[in-house]
Write an enzyme that holds these catalytic residues in place. Structure first.
Site, PDB file in Angstrom:
ATOM      1  CE  LYS A   1      -1.718   1.577   4.006  1.00  0.00           C
ATOM      2  NZ  LYS A   1      -1.389   2.983   4.342  1.00  0.00           N
ATOM      3  CG  ASN A   2       2.241   2.657   3.534  1.00  0.00           C
ATOM      4  OD1 ASN A   2       1.085   2.967   3.241  1.00  0.00           O
ATOM      5  ND2 ASN A   2       2.622   2.431   4.778  1.00  0.00           N
TER       6      ASN A   2
ATOM      7  NE  ARG B   1      -7.382   4.431   5.797  1.00  0.00           N
ATOM      8  CZ  ARG B   1      -6.873   5.578   6.232  1.00  0.00           C
ATOM      9  NH1 ARG B   1      -7.169   6.008   7.445  1.00  0.00           N
ATOM     10  NH2 ARG B   1      -6.033   6.267   5.486  1.00  0.00           N
TER      11      ARG B   1
ATOM     12  CG  ASP C   1       3.257   1.741   9.582  1.00  0.00           C
ATOM     13  OD1 ASP C   1       3.495   1.974   8.392  1.00  0.00           O
ATOM     14  OD2 ASP C   1       2.942   2.618  10.403  1.00  0.00           O
TER      15      ASP C   1
ATOM     16  CB  CYS D   1      -4.025  11.278  11.943  1.00  0.00           C
ATOM     17  SG  CYS D   1      -3.639   9.549  11.696  1.00  0.00           S
TER      18      CYS D   1
ATOM     19  NE  ARG E   1       0.409  10.558   9.998  1.00  0.00           N
ATOM     20  CZ  ARG E   1       0.041   9.548   9.206  1.00  0.00           C
ATOM     21  NH1 ARG E   1      -1.126   8.971   9.398  1.00  0.00           N
ATOM     22  NH2 ARG E   1       0.803   9.113   8.239  1.00  0.00           N
TER      23      ARG E   1
HETATM   24  C1  EPZ Z   1       4.227   7.097   6.316  1.00  0.00           C
HETATM   25  O1  EPZ Z   1       3.451   8.175   6.836  1.00  0.00           O
HETATM   26  C2  EPZ Z   1       3.290   5.882   6.258  1.00  0.00           C
HETATM   27  N1  EPZ Z   1       2.154   6.187   5.414  1.00  0.00           N
HETATM   28  C3  EPZ Z   1       2.801   5.549   7.663  1.00  0.00           C
HETATM   29  O2  EPZ Z   1       2.040   4.332   7.593  1.00  0.00           O
HETATM   30  C4  EPZ Z   1       3.987   5.278   8.555  1.00  0.00           C
HETATM   31  O3  EPZ Z   1       3.541   5.079   9.871  1.00  0.00           O
HETATM   32  C5  EPZ Z   1       4.948   6.488   8.527  1.00  0.00           C
HETATM   33  O4  EPZ Z   1       5.331   6.794   7.182  1.00  0.00           O
HETATM   34  C6  EPZ Z   1       6.218   6.221   9.310  1.00  0.00           C
HETATM   35  O5  EPZ Z   1       6.857   5.090   8.853  1.00  0.00           O
HETATM   36  C7  EPZ Z   1       2.272   6.020   4.081  1.00  0.00           C
HETATM   37  O6  EPZ Z   1       3.301   5.704   3.543  1.00  0.00           O
HETATM   38  C8  EPZ Z   1       1.046   6.256   3.260  1.00  0.00           C
HETATM   39  P1  EPZ Z   1       6.248  10.514   8.318  1.00  0.00           P
HETATM   40  P2  EPZ Z   1       4.041   9.675   6.805  1.00  0.00           P
HETATM   41  O7  EPZ Z   1       6.115  11.808   7.592  1.00  0.00           O
HETATM   42  O8  EPZ Z   1       4.925   9.843   5.655  1.00  0.00           O
HETATM   43  C9  EPZ Z   1       6.776  13.865  11.641  1.00  0.00           C
HETATM   44  C10 EPZ Z   1       0.183   2.911   7.823  1.00  0.00           C
HETATM   45  O9  EPZ Z   1      -0.189   2.353   8.864  1.00  0.00           O
HETATM   46  N2  EPZ Z   1       6.627  14.845  10.557  1.00  0.00           N
HETATM   47  O10 EPZ Z   1       7.403   9.671   7.987  1.00  0.00           O
HETATM   48  O11 EPZ Z   1       2.871  10.576   6.962  1.00  0.00           O
HETATM   49  C11 EPZ Z   1       5.489  13.077  11.898  1.00  0.00           C
HETATM   50  O12 EPZ Z   1       4.594  13.778  12.714  1.00  0.00           O
HETATM   51  C12 EPZ Z   1       0.631   4.386   7.871  1.00  0.00           C
HETATM   52  O13 EPZ Z   1       0.241   2.352   6.718  1.00  0.00           O
HETATM   53  C13 EPZ Z   1       6.835  16.179  10.821  1.00  0.00           C
HETATM   54  O14 EPZ Z   1       7.136  16.560  11.947  1.00  0.00           O
HETATM   55  O15 EPZ Z   1       4.903   9.690   8.154  1.00  0.00           O
HETATM   56  C14 EPZ Z   1       6.029  11.819  12.528  1.00  0.00           C
HETATM   57  O16 EPZ Z   1       6.230  12.026  13.890  1.00  0.00           O
HETATM   58  C15 EPZ Z   1       0.283   5.050   9.159  1.00  0.00           C
HETATM   59  N3  EPZ Z   1       6.682  17.062   9.793  1.00  0.00           N
HETATM   60  C16 EPZ Z   1       7.359  11.614  11.803  1.00  0.00           C
HETATM   61  O17 EPZ Z   1       7.723  12.874  11.244  1.00  0.00           O
HETATM   62  C17 EPZ Z   1       6.369  16.670   8.516  1.00  0.00           C
HETATM   63  O18 EPZ Z   1       6.232  17.508   7.617  1.00  0.00           O
HETATM   64  C18 EPZ Z   1       7.320  10.563  10.697  1.00  0.00           C
HETATM   65  O19 EPZ Z   1       6.208  10.817   9.880  1.00  0.00           O
HETATM   66  C19 EPZ Z   1       6.159  15.310   8.272  1.00  0.00           C
HETATM   67  C20 EPZ Z   1       6.305  14.412   9.310  1.00  0.00           C
END
Ligand code: EPZ
Length: 422
Positions: free
Chosen positions: A22-23, A401, A309, A117, A122
Protein backbone atom coordinates in the site's frame (compact mmCIF):
# COMPACT_ATOMS: atom_id res chain seq x y z
CA UNK A 1 -21.10 -0.96 9.23
CA UNK A 2 -19.09 -4.19 9.20
CA UNK A 3 -17.89 -5.92 12.33
CA UNK A 4 -15.69 -8.97 12.79
CA UNK A 5 -16.71 -11.92 14.96
CA UNK A 6 -13.57 -13.95 15.75
CA UNK A 7 -13.57 -17.37 17.43
CA UNK A 8 -10.41 -18.19 19.35
CA UNK A 9 -7.98 -19.61 20.13
CA UNK A 10 -7.01 -21.13 16.77
CA UNK A 11 -3.91 -22.62 15.18
CA UNK A 12 -2.98 -21.72 11.65
CA UNK A 13 -1.25 -23.68 8.89
CA UNK A 14 -0.62 -23.42 5.17
CA UNK A 15 0.67 -20.64 2.94
CA UNK A 16 -0.42 -17.14 2.05
CA UNK A 17 0.75 -14.80 -0.70
CA UNK A 18 1.72 -11.30 0.39
CA UNK A 19 0.09 -8.49 -1.60
CA UNK A 20 1.74 -5.47 -3.16
CA UNK A 21 2.64 -2.64 -0.79
CA UNK A 22 0.00 0.00 0.00
CA UNK A 23 2.65 2.50 1.07
CA UNK A 24 4.63 2.01 -2.14
CA UNK A 25 1.57 2.04 -4.41
CA UNK A 26 0.06 5.32 -3.12
CA UNK A 27 3.02 7.65 -3.87
CA UNK A 28 3.73 5.81 -7.15
CA UNK A 29 0.10 6.41 -8.18
CA UNK A 30 0.66 10.13 -7.47
CA UNK A 31 3.91 10.03 -9.46
CA UNK A 32 1.98 9.17 -12.65
CA UNK A 33 0.88 12.83 -12.65
CA UNK A 34 4.47 13.72 -13.63
CA UNK A 35 4.41 11.52 -16.78
CA UNK A 36 1.55 12.48 -19.12
CA UNK A 37 0.10 9.32 -20.67
CA UNK A 38 -0.94 5.82 -19.64
CA UNK A 39 1.09 4.08 -16.89
CA UNK A 40 0.43 0.47 -15.85
CA UNK A 41 1.07 -0.45 -12.21
CA UNK A 42 1.27 -4.14 -11.29
CA UNK A 43 0.58 -5.63 -7.87
CA UNK A 44 -1.52 -2.70 -6.59
CA UNK A 45 -3.80 -4.22 -3.89
CA UNK A 46 -7.56 -3.71 -3.69
CA UNK A 47 -7.74 -1.50 -0.62
CA UNK A 48 -10.02 1.38 0.32
CA UNK A 49 -6.97 3.71 0.47
CA UNK A 50 -6.12 2.76 -3.12
CA UNK A 51 -9.71 3.46 -4.22
CA UNK A 52 -9.66 6.84 -2.46
CA UNK A 53 -6.33 7.69 -4.12
CA UNK A 54 -7.90 6.68 -7.43
CA UNK A 55 -10.85 8.97 -6.73
CA UNK A 56 -8.42 11.83 -5.98
CA UNK A 57 -6.53 11.32 -9.27
CA UNK A 58 -9.85 10.96 -11.10
CA UNK A 59 -10.96 14.38 -9.79
CA UNK A 60 -7.72 15.87 -11.21
CA UNK A 61 -8.67 14.52 -14.64
CA UNK A 62 -6.86 11.16 -14.71
CA UNK A 63 -8.58 8.09 -16.14
CA UNK A 64 -8.18 4.93 -14.07
CA UNK A 65 -9.04 1.30 -14.88
CA UNK A 66 -7.95 -2.27 -14.12
CA UNK A 67 -6.97 -4.44 -17.10
CA UNK A 68 -7.53 -8.19 -17.52
CA UNK A 69 -4.37 -8.87 -15.45
CA UNK A 70 -5.78 -6.75 -12.66
CA UNK A 71 -3.05 -4.15 -13.28
CA UNK A 72 -3.98 -0.58 -12.36
CA UNK A 73 -3.86 1.65 -15.45
CA UNK A 74 -3.65 5.40 -14.89
CA UNK A 75 -3.94 7.75 -17.88
CA UNK A 76 -2.67 11.18 -16.79
CA UNK A 77 -2.69 12.75 -20.26
CA UNK A 78 -5.27 15.32 -19.20
CA UNK A 79 -5.14 16.98 -15.78
CA UNK A 80 -7.51 19.90 -15.88
CA UNK A 81 -8.34 20.44 -12.21
CA UNK A 82 -5.16 20.56 -10.05
CA UNK A 83 -7.11 20.48 -6.77
CA UNK A 84 -6.89 17.90 -3.98
CA UNK A 85 -10.27 18.23 -2.29
CA UNK A 86 -10.71 18.15 1.51
CA UNK A 87 -13.54 15.65 1.21
CA UNK A 88 -11.04 13.13 -0.24
CA UNK A 89 -7.72 14.08 1.41
CA UNK A 90 -9.31 13.92 4.91
CA UNK A 91 -10.05 10.23 4.23
CA UNK A 92 -6.51 9.37 3.13
CA UNK A 93 -3.56 11.49 4.30
CA UNK A 94 -1.26 10.16 1.58
CA UNK A 95 -3.36 12.34 -0.73
CA UNK A 96 -0.91 15.12 0.23
CA UNK A 97 1.49 13.36 -2.17
CA UNK A 98 -0.13 14.95 -5.23
CA UNK A 99 1.19 18.36 -4.13
CA UNK A 100 4.78 17.94 -5.40
CA UNK A 101 3.86 16.31 -8.76
CA UNK A 102 1.12 18.88 -9.53
CA UNK A 103 3.46 21.75 -8.71
CA UNK A 104 6.21 20.28 -10.89
CA UNK A 105 3.90 19.58 -13.83
CA UNK A 106 1.57 22.58 -13.59
CA UNK A 107 3.41 25.19 -11.59
CA UNK A 108 0.30 25.43 -9.41
CA UNK A 109 -1.56 23.18 -6.94
CA UNK A 110 -4.32 23.47 -4.37
CA UNK A 111 -4.34 20.58 -1.90
CA UNK A 112 -6.31 20.28 1.30
CA UNK A 113 -4.35 20.06 4.54
CA UNK A 114 -4.83 16.44 5.71
CA UNK A 115 -6.40 17.25 9.12
CA UNK A 116 -6.36 15.16 12.30
CA UNK A 117 -5.36 11.49 12.66
CA UNK A 118 -6.05 8.80 15.29
CA UNK A 119 -2.35 7.94 15.57
CA UNK A 120 -1.40 11.46 16.62
CA UNK A 121 -0.04 14.75 15.39
CA UNK A 122 0.94 14.59 11.70
CA UNK A 123 2.20 17.99 10.51
CA UNK A 124 3.34 18.59 6.90
CA UNK A 125 5.80 21.41 7.65
CA UNK A 126 8.73 19.44 6.20
CA UNK A 127 6.85 18.83 2.93
CA UNK A 128 6.23 22.58 2.61
CA UNK A 129 9.79 23.50 3.64
CA UNK A 130 11.21 21.23 0.94
CA UNK A 131 8.92 22.57 -1.80
CA UNK A 132 9.55 26.18 -0.76
CA UNK A 133 13.30 25.54 -0.96
CA UNK A 134 12.76 24.43 -4.57
CA UNK A 135 11.16 27.83 -5.17
CA UNK A 136 7.46 27.29 -4.56
CA UNK A 137 5.43 30.15 -3.09
CA UNK A 138 3.08 28.58 -0.55
CA UNK A 139 0.25 29.99 1.53
CA UNK A 140 -2.71 28.48 3.34
CA UNK A 141 -6.27 29.46 2.48
CA UNK A 142 -9.45 27.96 3.97
CA UNK A 143 -7.63 24.79 4.99
CA UNK A 144 -5.98 24.44 1.59
CA UNK A 145 -2.30 24.59 0.71
CA UNK A 146 -1.98 26.92 -2.29
CA UNK A 147 1.37 26.38 -3.98
CA UNK A 148 2.68 28.20 -7.04
CA UNK A 149 5.95 28.48 -8.88
CA UNK A 150 6.08 31.83 -10.69
CA UNK A 151 9.16 30.48 -12.46
CA UNK A 152 9.76 26.72 -12.69
CA UNK A 153 11.18 24.85 -9.69
CA UNK A 154 14.95 25.12 -9.23
CA UNK A 155 17.19 22.41 -7.82
CA UNK A 156 18.63 23.12 -4.33
CA UNK A 157 20.16 21.39 -1.32
CA UNK A 158 17.45 20.57 1.24
CA UNK A 159 17.77 19.19 4.76
CA UNK A 160 14.56 17.18 5.37
CA UNK A 161 15.22 15.86 8.89
CA UNK A 162 12.55 16.63 11.54
CA UNK A 163 12.03 16.19 15.28
CA UNK A 164 11.26 12.50 14.77
CA UNK A 165 13.85 11.89 12.06
CA UNK A 166 13.11 11.59 8.37
CA UNK A 167 9.64 11.89 6.84
CA UNK A 168 8.46 9.25 4.36
CA UNK A 169 5.75 11.11 2.44
CA UNK A 170 7.65 14.39 2.83
CA UNK A 171 10.63 12.81 1.06
CA UNK A 172 8.27 11.42 -1.59
CA UNK A 173 6.66 14.82 -2.27
CA UNK A 174 9.94 16.72 -2.60
CA UNK A 175 11.66 13.92 -4.54
CA UNK A 176 8.84 13.87 -7.11
CA UNK A 177 8.88 17.68 -7.50
CA UNK A 178 12.68 17.72 -7.90
CA UNK A 179 12.59 15.33 -10.88
CA UNK A 180 11.31 18.15 -13.13
CA UNK A 181 13.13 21.04 -11.41
CA UNK A 182 15.86 22.94 -13.23
CA UNK A 183 19.30 21.78 -12.06
CA UNK A 184 20.44 19.52 -9.25
CA UNK A 185 18.63 18.86 -5.97
CA UNK A 186 20.18 17.14 -2.95
CA UNK A 187 17.79 15.85 -0.29
CA UNK A 188 19.68 15.27 2.98
CA UNK A 189 18.12 13.15 5.76
CA UNK A 190 15.82 11.59 3.19
CA UNK A 191 13.69 8.62 4.26
CA UNK A 192 15.29 5.29 3.28
CA UNK A 193 12.14 3.15 3.53
CA UNK A 194 11.78 0.39 0.88
CA UNK A 195 8.67 2.26 -0.30
CA UNK A 196 10.80 5.33 -1.07
CA UNK A 197 13.33 3.14 -2.88
CA UNK A 198 10.46 1.72 -4.94
CA UNK A 199 9.18 5.22 -5.75
CA UNK A 200 12.65 6.37 -6.83
CA UNK A 201 13.03 3.26 -9.03
CA UNK A 202 9.65 3.97 -10.64
CA UNK A 203 10.65 7.60 -11.27
CA UNK A 204 13.97 6.55 -12.81
CA UNK A 205 12.05 4.16 -15.05
CA UNK A 206 9.94 7.20 -16.10
CA UNK A 207 13.17 8.90 -17.14
CA UNK A 208 14.19 10.71 -13.94
CA UNK A 209 17.83 10.97 -12.84
CA UNK A 210 17.95 10.00 -9.17
CA UNK A 211 21.03 8.60 -7.42
CA UNK A 212 21.83 7.66 -3.83
CA UNK A 213 18.63 5.60 -3.72
CA UNK A 214 18.26 3.78 -0.39
CA UNK A 215 20.61 6.22 1.37
CA UNK A 216 19.72 9.33 3.44
CA UNK A 217 21.17 11.53 0.68
CA UNK A 218 19.25 11.57 -2.60
CA UNK A 219 20.63 13.48 -5.59
CA UNK A 220 18.26 14.42 -8.40
CA UNK A 221 19.33 15.92 -11.73
CA UNK A 222 16.19 17.64 -13.04
CA UNK A 223 14.94 16.59 -16.50
CA UNK A 224 12.56 18.33 -18.95
CA UNK A 225 9.92 15.58 -19.00
CA UNK A 226 9.03 12.08 -17.83
CA UNK A 227 7.24 9.32 -19.72
CA UNK A 228 4.65 6.73 -18.60
CA UNK A 229 5.82 3.32 -17.38
CA UNK A 230 4.87 -0.25 -16.60
CA UNK A 231 6.00 -0.91 -13.03
CA UNK A 232 5.46 -3.60 -10.38
CA UNK A 233 5.24 -2.42 -6.77
CA UNK A 234 7.18 -4.26 -4.04
CA UNK A 235 5.49 -6.73 -1.66
CA UNK A 236 3.98 -5.21 1.49
CA UNK A 237 6.49 -5.68 4.34
CA UNK A 238 3.96 -4.49 6.94
CA UNK A 239 1.37 -7.01 5.75
CA UNK A 240 4.09 -9.69 5.80
CA UNK A 241 5.03 -8.66 9.36
CA UNK A 242 1.38 -8.86 10.38
CA UNK A 243 1.07 -12.42 9.05
CA UNK A 244 4.33 -13.34 10.80
CA UNK A 245 2.83 -12.18 14.09
CA UNK A 246 -0.32 -14.20 13.28
CA UNK A 247 1.83 -17.35 13.15
CA UNK A 248 3.76 -16.37 16.29
CA UNK A 249 0.74 -15.44 18.45
CA UNK A 250 -1.06 -18.73 17.60
CA UNK A 251 2.03 -20.97 17.92
CA UNK A 252 1.63 -21.95 14.28
CA UNK A 253 3.77 -22.61 11.20
CA UNK A 254 3.02 -20.59 8.05
CA UNK A 255 4.63 -20.18 4.65
CA UNK A 256 4.66 -16.63 3.30
CA UNK A 257 4.99 -16.26 -0.46
CA UNK A 258 6.08 -13.05 -2.23
CA UNK A 259 7.72 -11.75 0.95
CA UNK A 260 11.06 -9.90 0.85
CA UNK A 261 12.92 -10.64 4.10
CA UNK A 262 15.58 -8.22 2.88
CA UNK A 263 13.12 -5.33 3.49
CA UNK A 264 12.38 -6.42 7.03
CA UNK A 265 15.59 -7.47 8.74
CA UNK A 266 14.81 -5.48 11.90
CA UNK A 267 11.45 -7.22 12.19
CA UNK A 268 12.91 -10.68 11.56
CA UNK A 269 15.65 -10.03 14.13
CA UNK A 270 13.06 -9.05 16.73
CA UNK A 271 10.87 -12.12 16.03
CA UNK A 272 13.86 -14.42 16.35
CA UNK A 273 14.70 -12.85 19.73
CA UNK A 274 11.12 -13.59 20.80
CA UNK A 275 11.60 -17.30 19.97
CA UNK A 276 10.18 -17.48 16.45
CA UNK A 277 11.99 -19.33 13.67
CA UNK A 278 12.09 -17.76 10.18
CA UNK A 279 13.65 -19.67 7.29
CA UNK A 280 14.02 -18.01 3.92
CA UNK A 281 12.58 -20.10 1.10
CA UNK A 282 12.30 -19.28 -2.64
CA UNK A 283 10.40 -15.99 -2.86
CA UNK A 284 9.36 -16.04 0.79
CA UNK A 285 9.84 -17.80 4.07
CA UNK A 286 8.54 -20.35 6.56
CA UNK A 287 7.79 -18.97 9.98
CA UNK A 288 6.98 -20.96 13.12
CA UNK A 289 6.69 -20.65 16.86
CA UNK A 290 6.87 -23.80 18.95
CA UNK A 291 8.22 -22.73 22.37
CA UNK A 292 7.17 -19.94 24.70
CA UNK A 293 7.01 -16.28 23.68
CA UNK A 294 10.06 -14.51 25.12
CA UNK A 295 9.73 -10.86 26.24
CA UNK A 296 11.46 -8.19 24.15
CA UNK A 297 12.05 -4.44 24.10
CA UNK A 298 10.90 -2.52 21.05
CA UNK A 299 11.67 1.06 20.05
CA UNK A 300 10.15 2.29 16.82
CA UNK A 301 12.48 4.16 14.46
CA UNK A 302 12.73 5.25 10.83
CA UNK A 303 13.86 2.47 8.46
CA UNK A 304 15.94 0.32 8.85
CA UNK A 305 14.88 0.52 12.50
CA UNK A 306 11.77 -1.23 13.87
CA UNK A 307 8.67 0.03 11.97
CA UNK A 308 6.02 1.94 13.87
CA UNK A 309 3.43 0.23 11.61
CA UNK A 310 4.12 -3.09 13.41
CA UNK A 311 4.25 -1.70 16.96
CA UNK A 312 0.61 -2.53 17.79
CA UNK A 313 0.80 -6.05 16.33
CA UNK A 314 3.95 -6.84 18.35
CA UNK A 315 2.33 -5.44 21.50
CA UNK A 316 -0.48 -7.96 21.07
CA UNK A 317 2.13 -10.74 20.72
CA UNK A 318 4.24 -9.59 23.69
CA UNK A 319 1.14 -9.42 25.89
CA UNK A 320 1.43 -13.24 25.96
CA UNK A 321 5.17 -13.35 26.63
CA UNK A 322 6.74 -15.02 29.65
CA UNK A 323 7.94 -11.82 31.31
CA UNK A 324 7.92 -8.05 30.86
CA UNK A 325 8.56 -6.15 27.65
CA UNK A 326 9.00 -2.42 27.03
CA UNK A 327 7.53 -0.79 23.92
CA UNK A 328 8.66 2.76 23.10
CA UNK A 329 6.93 4.66 20.28
CA UNK A 330 9.40 7.24 18.92
CA UNK A 331 7.70 8.09 15.60
CA UNK A 332 4.07 8.80 16.64
CA UNK A 333 4.25 9.30 20.41
CA UNK A 334 0.47 9.00 20.81
CA UNK A 335 0.07 5.83 18.70
CA UNK A 336 -1.45 3.75 21.50
CA UNK A 337 -5.19 3.57 20.78
CA UNK A 338 -4.88 -0.26 20.91
CA UNK A 339 -3.66 -0.25 24.53
CA UNK A 340 -7.10 0.21 26.10
CA UNK A 341 -8.66 -2.33 23.73
CA UNK A 342 -6.00 -5.00 24.39
CA UNK A 343 -6.48 -4.31 28.10
CA UNK A 344 -10.17 -5.10 27.60
CA UNK A 345 -8.93 -8.51 26.36
CA UNK A 346 -7.06 -9.04 29.67
CA UNK A 347 -3.64 -7.87 28.51
CA UNK A 348 -1.60 -6.29 31.32
CA UNK A 349 -0.30 -2.99 29.92
CA UNK A 350 0.87 0.17 31.66
CA UNK A 351 1.32 3.31 29.57
CA UNK A 352 3.62 6.14 30.63
CA UNK A 353 3.88 8.81 27.95
CA UNK A 354 5.38 7.16 24.82
CA UNK A 355 6.34 4.00 26.75
CA UNK A 356 4.17 0.93 27.44
CA UNK A 357 5.25 -1.74 29.92
CA UNK A 358 3.83 -5.06 28.74
CA UNK A 359 3.59 -7.59 31.57
CA UNK A 360 2.99 -10.94 29.89
CA UNK A 361 -0.17 -12.85 30.82
CA UNK A 362 -1.01 -16.56 30.44
CA UNK A 363 -3.96 -15.92 28.13
CA UNK A 364 -6.10 -13.27 26.46
CA UNK A 365 -9.85 -13.30 26.95
CA UNK A 366 -12.22 -12.38 24.13
CA UNK A 367 -14.27 -9.15 24.41
CA UNK A 368 -16.05 -6.62 22.22
CA UNK A 369 -13.42 -4.05 21.14
CA UNK A 370 -13.20 -0.95 18.96
CA UNK A 371 -10.85 -0.48 16.01
CA UNK A 372 -9.42 3.06 15.90
CA UNK A 373 -6.83 3.00 13.13
CA UNK A 374 -5.39 0.63 10.56
CA UNK A 375 -2.59 -1.07 12.50
CA UNK A 376 -4.37 -1.00 15.85
CA UNK A 377 -7.22 -2.94 14.24
CA UNK A 378 -4.75 -5.49 12.83
CA UNK A 379 -3.45 -5.99 16.38
CA UNK A 380 -7.00 -6.65 17.62
CA UNK A 381 -7.56 -9.27 14.92
CA UNK A 382 -4.31 -11.00 15.94
CA UNK A 383 -5.31 -10.87 19.62
CA UNK A 384 -8.71 -12.32 18.66
CA UNK A 385 -7.00 -15.31 16.98
CA UNK A 386 -5.27 -16.15 20.28
CA UNK A 387 -7.95 -15.12 22.78
CA UNK A 388 -10.34 -17.52 24.44
CA UNK A 389 -13.91 -17.00 23.22
CA UNK A 390 -15.60 -14.73 20.71
CA UNK A 391 -14.00 -11.34 20.03
CA UNK A 392 -16.15 -8.69 18.36
CA UNK A 393 -14.26 -5.95 16.51
CA UNK A 394 -16.23 -2.84 15.62
CA UNK A 395 -15.36 -0.34 12.85
CA UNK A 396 -13.68 -2.89 10.62
CA UNK A 397 -13.46 -0.26 7.86
CA UNK A 398 -10.17 0.76 9.43
CA UNK A 399 -8.57 -2.57 8.57
CA UNK A 400 -9.89 -2.56 4.99
CA UNK A 401 -7.73 0.50 4.41
CA UNK A 402 -4.57 -1.57 4.49
CA UNK A 403 -5.45 -5.28 4.31
CA UNK A 404 -7.36 -6.73 1.35
CA UNK A 405 -10.25 -8.77 2.83
CA UNK A 406 -8.04 -10.06 5.67
CA UNK A 407 -10.66 -12.66 6.73
CA UNK A 408 -10.49 -14.22 3.24
CA UNK A 409 -6.72 -14.54 3.67
CA UNK A 410 -6.69 -15.88 7.24
CA UNK A 411 -9.70 -18.23 7.21
CA UNK A 412 -8.19 -20.66 4.67
CA UNK A 413 -5.25 -20.92 7.11
CA UNK A 414 -7.56 -22.02 9.93
CA UNK A 415 -8.81 -18.75 11.40
CA UNK A 416 -12.52 -18.28 12.21
CA UNK A 417 -13.24 -14.68 11.32
CA UNK A 418 -16.75 -13.75 10.28
CA UNK A 419 -17.56 -10.36 8.74
CA UNK A 420 -21.06 -9.21 9.61
CA UNK A 421 -22.88 -6.09 8.62
CA UNK A 422 -24.70 -4.56 11.57
C1 EPZ B 1 4.23 7.10 6.32
O1 EPZ B 1 3.45 8.18 6.84
C2 EPZ B 1 3.29 5.88 6.26
N1 EPZ B 1 2.15 6.19 5.41
C3 EPZ B 1 2.80 5.55 7.66
O2 EPZ B 1 2.04 4.33 7.59
C4 EPZ B 1 3.99 5.28 8.56
O3 EPZ B 1 3.54 5.08 9.87
C5 EPZ B 1 4.95 6.49 8.53
O4 EPZ B 1 5.33 6.79 7.18
C6 EPZ B 1 6.22 6.22 9.31
O5 EPZ B 1 6.86 5.09 8.85
C7 EPZ B 1 2.27 6.02 4.08
O6 EPZ B 1 3.30 5.70 3.54
C8 EPZ B 1 1.05 6.26 3.26
P1 EPZ B 1 6.25 10.51 8.32
P2 EPZ B 1 4.04 9.67 6.81
O7 EPZ B 1 6.12 11.81 7.59
O8 EPZ B 1 4.93 9.84 5.65
C9 EPZ B 1 6.78 13.87 11.64
C10 EPZ B 1 0.18 2.91 7.82
O9 EPZ B 1 -0.19 2.35 8.86
N2 EPZ B 1 6.63 14.84 10.56
O10 EPZ B 1 7.40 9.67 7.99
O11 EPZ B 1 2.87 10.58 6.96
C11 EPZ B 1 5.49 13.08 11.90
O12 EPZ B 1 4.59 13.78 12.71
C12 EPZ B 1 0.63 4.39 7.87
O13 EPZ B 1 0.24 2.35 6.72
C13 EPZ B 1 6.84 16.18 10.82
O14 EPZ B 1 7.14 16.56 11.95
O15 EPZ B 1 4.90 9.69 8.15
C14 EPZ B 1 6.03 11.82 12.53
O16 EPZ B 1 6.23 12.03 13.89
C15 EPZ B 1 0.28 5.05 9.16
N3 EPZ B 1 6.68 17.06 9.79
C16 EPZ B 1 7.36 11.61 11.80
O17 EPZ B 1 7.72 12.87 11.24
C17 EPZ B 1 6.37 16.67 8.52
O18 EPZ B 1 6.23 17.51 7.62
C18 EPZ B 1 7.32 10.56 10.70
O19 EPZ B 1 6.21 10.82 9.88
C19 EPZ B 1 6.16 15.31 8.27
C20 EPZ B 1 6.31 14.41 9.31
Amino acid sequence: MDIFRIEGPVQLSGSVKINGSKNAALPIMAATILAPGKSTLKGVPHLSDVSVCGELLGRLGCKLSRNQNDDLCIDSTVIDNPVGEYEIVRRMRAGICILGPLLARYGRAEVSMPGGCAIGDRPVNLHLKGLQTLGAKIHLKNGYIIAETPNSLKGKEIFMGGAFGSTVLGTANVLMAATLAKGKTVIESAACEPEIIDLANALNKMGAKISGIGSPRLTIEGVRQLHPVEFEVIPDRIEAGTFMVAAAITASQLRLENCRLNDMMGVVDKLRSIGVTIDAQDDGCVIARRGTIKPADITTQPYPGFPTDLQAQFMALLSLAEGNSVVIEKIFPDRFMHVAELTRMAANLRKEGQVVIVAGVKKLIAAPVMASDLRASAALVLAGLAAEGTTIINRVYHIDRGYERIEKRLNPLGAKIFRENV
